[in-house]
Design a protein around this motif. Structure first.
Motif, PDB file in Angstrom:
ATOM      1  N   SER A  79       0.725  -1.161  -0.089  1.00  0.00           N
ATOM      2  CA  SER A  79      -0.149   0.032  -0.164  1.00  0.00           C
ATOM      3  C   SER A  79       0.759   1.389   0.014  1.00  0.00           C
ATOM      4  CB  SER A  79      -0.918   0.019   1.025  1.00  0.00           C
ATOM      5  OG  SER A  79      -1.808   1.213   1.145  1.00  0.00           O
ATOM      6  N   PRO A  80       0.458   2.286  -0.777  1.00  0.00           N
ATOM      7  CA  PRO A  80       1.195   3.431  -0.872  1.00  0.00           C
ATOM      8  C   PRO A  80       0.833   4.330   0.492  1.00  0.00           C
ATOM      9  CG  PRO A  80      -0.596   3.647  -2.561  1.00  0.00           C
ATOM     10  CD  PRO A  80      -0.581   2.168  -2.050  1.00  0.00           C
ATOM     11  N   ILE A  81      -0.223   4.151   0.990  1.00  0.00           N
ATOM     12  CA  ILE A  81      -0.905   5.120   2.107  1.00  0.00           C
ATOM     13  C   ILE A  81      -0.076   4.678   3.366  1.00  0.00           C
ATOM     14  CG2 ILE A  81      -2.735   5.498   3.700  1.00  0.00           C
ATOM     15  CD1 ILE A  81      -3.431   5.987   0.846  1.00  0.00           C
ATOM     16  N   GLN A  82       0.296   5.650   4.290  1.00  0.00           N
ATOM     17  CA  GLN A  82       0.968   5.638   5.541  1.00  0.00           C
ATOM     18  C   GLN A  82       0.409   6.591   6.640  1.00  0.00           C
ATOM     19  OE1 GLN A  82       5.010   6.722   5.171  1.00  0.00           O
ATOM     20  NE2 GLN A  82       4.828   8.479   3.474  1.00  0.00           N
ATOM     21  N   ILE A  83       0.762   6.482   7.655  1.00  0.00           N
ATOM     22  CA  ILE A  83       0.303   7.422   8.747  1.00  0.00           C
ATOM     23  C   ILE A  83       1.243   8.649   8.414  1.00  0.00           C
ATOM     24  CG2 ILE A  83       0.719   7.804  11.334  1.00  0.00           C
ATOM     25  CD1 ILE A  83      -0.995   5.528  10.882  1.00  0.00           C
ATOM     26  N   GLY A  84       0.257   9.558   8.510  1.00  0.00           N
ATOM     27  CA  GLY A  84       0.584  11.008   7.807  1.00  0.00           C
ATOM     28  C   GLY A  84       0.262  11.467   6.526  1.00  0.00           C
ATOM     29  N   THR A  85      -0.200  10.347   5.467  1.00  0.00           N
ATOM     30  CA  THR A  85      -0.658  10.852   4.306  1.00  0.00           C
ATOM     31  C   THR A  85      -1.917  11.723   4.558  1.00  0.00           C
ATOM     32  OG1 THR A  85      -0.151   8.647   3.205  1.00  0.00           O
ATOM     33  CG2 THR A  85      -1.854   9.834   2.267  1.00  0.00           C
ATOM     34  N   SER A  86      -1.885  12.576   3.728  1.00  0.00           N
ATOM     35  CA  SER A  86      -2.894  13.743   3.600  1.00  0.00           C
ATOM     36  C   SER A  86      -3.585  13.866   2.090  1.00  0.00           C
ATOM     37  CB  SER A  86      -2.485  15.020   4.034  1.00  0.00           C
ATOM     38  OG  SER A  86      -1.616  15.477   3.165  1.00  0.00           O
ATOM     39  N   GLY A  87      -4.715  14.442   2.296  1.00  0.00           N
ATOM     40  CA  GLY A  87      -5.546  14.507   1.117  1.00  0.00           C
ATOM     41  C   GLY A  87      -6.661  15.417   1.166  1.00  0.00           C
ATOM     42  N   THR A  88      -7.584  15.296   0.026  1.00  0.00           N
ATOM     43  CA  THR A  88      -8.682  16.086   0.108  1.00  0.00           C
ATOM     44  C   THR A  88      -9.660  15.510  -0.753  1.00  0.00           C
ATOM     45  OG1 THR A  88      -7.484  18.232  -0.004  1.00  0.00           O
ATOM     46  CG2 THR A  88      -9.633  18.487  -0.760  1.00  0.00           C
ATOM     47  N   ILE A  89     -11.024  15.471  -0.062  1.00  0.00           N
ATOM     48  CA  ILE A  89     -12.095  14.746  -0.865  1.00  0.00           C
ATOM     49  C   ILE A  89     -13.306  15.528  -0.639  1.00  0.00           C
ATOM     50  CG2 ILE A  89     -12.593  13.153   1.157  1.00  0.00           C
ATOM     51  CD1 ILE A  89     -12.717  12.105  -2.683  1.00  0.00           C
ATOM     52  N   GLY A  90     -13.933  15.836  -1.554  1.00  0.00           N
ATOM     53  CA  GLY A  90     -15.249  16.629  -1.493  1.00  0.00           C
ATOM     54  C   GLY A  90     -15.200  17.906  -0.788  1.00  0.00           C
ATOM     55  N   GLY A  91     -14.179  18.624  -1.096  1.00  0.00           N
ATOM     56  CA  GLY A  91     -13.645  19.971  -0.400  1.00  0.00           C
ATOM     57  C   GLY A  91     -13.300  19.854   1.055  1.00  0.00           C
ATOM     58  N   ARG A  92     -13.018  18.540   1.449  1.00  0.00           N
ATOM     59  CA  ARG A  92     -12.559  18.781   2.855  1.00  0.00           C
ATOM     60  C   ARG A  92     -11.190  17.879   2.963  1.00  0.00           C
ATOM     61  NH1 ARG A  92     -16.842  14.869   5.918  1.00  0.00           N
ATOM     62  NH2 ARG A  92     -16.112  15.771   7.610  1.00  0.00           N
ATOM     63  N   ASN A  93     -10.208  18.608   3.880  1.00  0.00           N
ATOM     64  CA  ASN A  93      -8.939  18.023   3.963  1.00  0.00           C
ATOM     65  C   ASN A  93      -8.862  16.840   5.119  1.00  0.00           C
ATOM     66  OD1 ASN A  93      -7.924  19.947   2.279  1.00  0.00           O
ATOM     67  ND2 ASN A  93      -7.949  21.756   3.755  1.00  0.00           N
ATOM     68  N   PHE A  94      -8.043  15.884   5.073  1.00  0.00           N
ATOM     69  CA  PHE A  94      -7.966  14.797   5.909  1.00  0.00           C
ATOM     70  C   PHE A  94      -6.611  14.505   6.071  1.00  0.00           C
ATOM     71  CE2 PHE A  94      -8.411  12.416   1.699  1.00  0.00           C
ATOM     72  CZ  PHE A  94      -7.488  11.626   1.940  1.00  0.00           C
ATOM     73  N   THR A  95      -6.260  13.821   7.258  1.00  0.00           N
ATOM     74  CA  THR A  95      -4.906  13.078   7.461  1.00  0.00           C
ATOM     75  C   THR A  95      -5.284  11.641   7.891  1.00  0.00           C
ATOM     76  OG1 THR A  95      -3.848  15.407   7.721  1.00  0.00           O
ATOM     77  CG2 THR A  95      -2.800  13.497   8.570  1.00  0.00           C
ATOM     78  N   VAL A  96      -4.207  10.769   7.645  1.00  0.00           N
ATOM     79  CA  VAL A  96      -4.300   9.456   7.960  1.00  0.00           C
ATOM     80  C   VAL A  96      -3.574   9.319   9.488  1.00  0.00           C
ATOM     81  CG1 VAL A  96      -3.651   7.121   7.673  1.00  0.00           C
ATOM     82  CG2 VAL A  96      -4.619   8.427   5.664  1.00  0.00           C
ATOM     83  N   VAL A  97      -4.335   8.949  10.558  1.00  0.00           N
ATOM     84  CA  VAL A  97      -3.553   8.935  11.628  1.00  0.00           C
ATOM     85  C   VAL A  97      -3.518   7.566  12.376  1.00  0.00           C
ATOM     86  CG1 VAL A  97      -4.278  11.366  12.305  1.00  0.00           C
ATOM     87  CG2 VAL A  97      -5.696   9.375  12.953  1.00  0.00           C
TER      88      VAL A  97
END
Length: 487
Positions: A53-71
């Motif tokens: 998986s390319p995802i890791q703790i700290g990966t961030s992004g935007t979906i539907g105009g909302r910002n998120f961070t993987v914790v």
């Protein structure tokens, strides 16, 4: 953000989410449970399997105009495979789960729904249910076990924690009913997404993926089959289920040591056009064939399916049939289809007509897979067609998937894989090469040269012609047999 000291090693542990009640120390793997007054050490959590998986703790992004961070993350395992659930924190303090299974992603959040919900034992894969006034098809029904955790989590988990879930699909819509805490499920709803949709940043690059998987596995990319001792090539961290090409034993490679899941029988080496481990640059992505299986509809002609892996695109299949080559991709946006009226599946704004319904059986398998596969596995396949494009619904007792197939030119496949692709090793078997090439040309020249004498003096001329034919065919037959033995 709340910062605490790990009771086990003293390292700093951050709680970014107010909803998080548990965190795993990144230094000593201690599981920390947070309450209003203190932080308790619940023991050591198992390390996560650093997979593809390319995802890791700290990966961030935007979906539907909302910002998120993987914790945070939990890894879940079921009988046929495993997947990741990433705990996501939005900037507004709300949270969600990012499901990550074989390169397919779903983003869901807990919500209340109106109306009655089905009992877990009553749910059947590929059946239709109306939930909160939306029609869904059941895609999966699983009893799973948590095998590892990482980062922050909103509830207490640990190795051996078991869950019961059923997943539902409707086009791009995704719904999960979680029966872990009882017969009244918790409902999660959302959509299928891609890395591009989420505009992710701080993803692991190809080298990080290879390095972390290799480090966890002591940089092993070949292993000796614990059952028969034959060498098996595979990609560490990419697939956890292996099938020995020599003895067909099913192996679990999810830990530092491979273990035998089920013994196999000695099998003849699979004859495949593309060798397992072959690499190719396909549409700008470095791809590797990691597994292959031969399937048959039962008495009919068989075909070969090659599982192709790349760090930047989803797993896909190259399918070799007697009619040619195809590429098949798993669909995250499901067609509209009703099992009560199964003749048409609607996707891409067109109707695909039902052309076949059969049971496909795995005849042989070898290499690495992202789920457990073995000879004898049976899957119901329903095929639909529109123009040159085909859709296929594959159904077992635990899972339903949809894939889209498009034809490929054989020359294109050969161009991709070069010397790794052997045209004479086709699934259906090429014609014996006894009278091909230079020998064949010589035979036809000899026949033409003797045609007139053959008509005038049949007995004498025919005898010489037969002797010449034997002189050509016998060495060719031995060469053909030797070639088969080498394979």
């Amino acid at each position: 953000m709340q910062i605490v000291s790990c009771p086990s090693c003293g390292a700093e542990v951050q709680f970014k989410s107010h909803a998080a009640v548990m965190a795993v120390c990144g230094f000593c793997r201690a599981t920390l449970l947070k309450d209003a007054e203190s932080v308790k050490n619940l023991g050591t959590m198992s390390s996560v399997l650093e997979d593809y998986s390319p995802i890791q703790i700290g990966t961030s992004g935007t979906i539907g105009g909302r910002n998120f961070t993987v914790v945070g993350r939990i890894q879940l395992r079921y009988a046929e495979g495993m997947w990741n659930e990433w705990y996501v924190l939005y900037d507004d303090g709300s949270n969600a789960w990012l499901g990550d299974s074989s390169g397919l992603f779903t983003l869901t959040a807990e919500r209340e729904v109106a109306g009655a919900l089905p009992a877990f034992d009553a749910i059947r894969v590929a059946s239709v249910y109306s939930i909160d006034r939306q029609r869904y098809l059941v895609s999966e029904k699983r009893s799973c076990e948590c095998i590892a955790g990482q980062g922050e989590l909103p509830f207490r988990v640990g190795t051996g924690w078991r869950i019961r879930v059923a997943d539902f699909r409707s086009g791009p819509l995704f719904l999960t009913l979680d029966y872990t805490d009882g017969e009244t499920p918790v409902v999660y709803t959302g959509v299928a997404v891609t890395l591009a949709d989420m505009r992710c940043q701080l993803l692991r690059d190809d080298e990080q993926i290879r390095a972390s998987a290799g480090k966890y596995r002591a940089k092993v990319d070949t292993l000796d089959c614990p059952s028969c001792g034959s060498m098996i090539n595979y990609l560490p961290g990419v697939a956890t289920n292996l099938v020995c090409p020599a003895c067909a034993a099913q192996l679990d490679a999810a830990g530092p040591k491979a273990s035998v899941l089920a013994a196999g029988e000695k099998v003849e080496r699979m004859r495949t056009t593309i060798k397992i481990g072959s690499k190719a640059n396909i549409n700008g992505s470095e791809c590797t064939v990691i597994g292959a299986m031969i399937r048959s509809p039962g008495g009919g002609p068989s075909w070969t399916e090659y599982l192709v892996y790349s760090t930047r695109i989803n797993f896909f299949w190259l399918i070799e049939t007697g009619d040619g080559w195809y590429r098949a991709d798993v669909m995250s946006d499901w067609p509209a289809w009703d099992p009560v009226d199964p003749e048409v599946a609607r996707a891409d704004k067109v109707g695909y007509k039902n052309i076949d319904d059969y049971v496909a059986t795995v005849v042989a398998a070898a290499g690495a897979f992202n789920w457990r596969v073995a000879a004898g596995d049976r899957t119901r396949v329903i095929e639909f067609k529109y123009g040159k494009t085909s859709l296929a619904a594959e159904i077992t007792g635990e899972e339903m998937t949809w894939s889209r197939s498009t034809p490929l030119a054989q020359d294109q496949v050969m161009a991709w894989f070069g010397n790794a692709a052997n045209k004479a090793n086709a699934v259906q078997g090429a014609s014996p090469p006894a009278l091909s090439g230079t020998m064949g040309k010589f035979f036809w020249w000899l026949l033409g040269l003797n045609l007139i004498p053959l008509l005038v003096n049949f007995g004498t001329t025919a005898m010489y012609l037969i002797l010449a034919l034997l002189a050509i065919c016998i060495p060719a037959a031995f060469a053909n047999a030797a070639g088969k033995d080498d394979k």
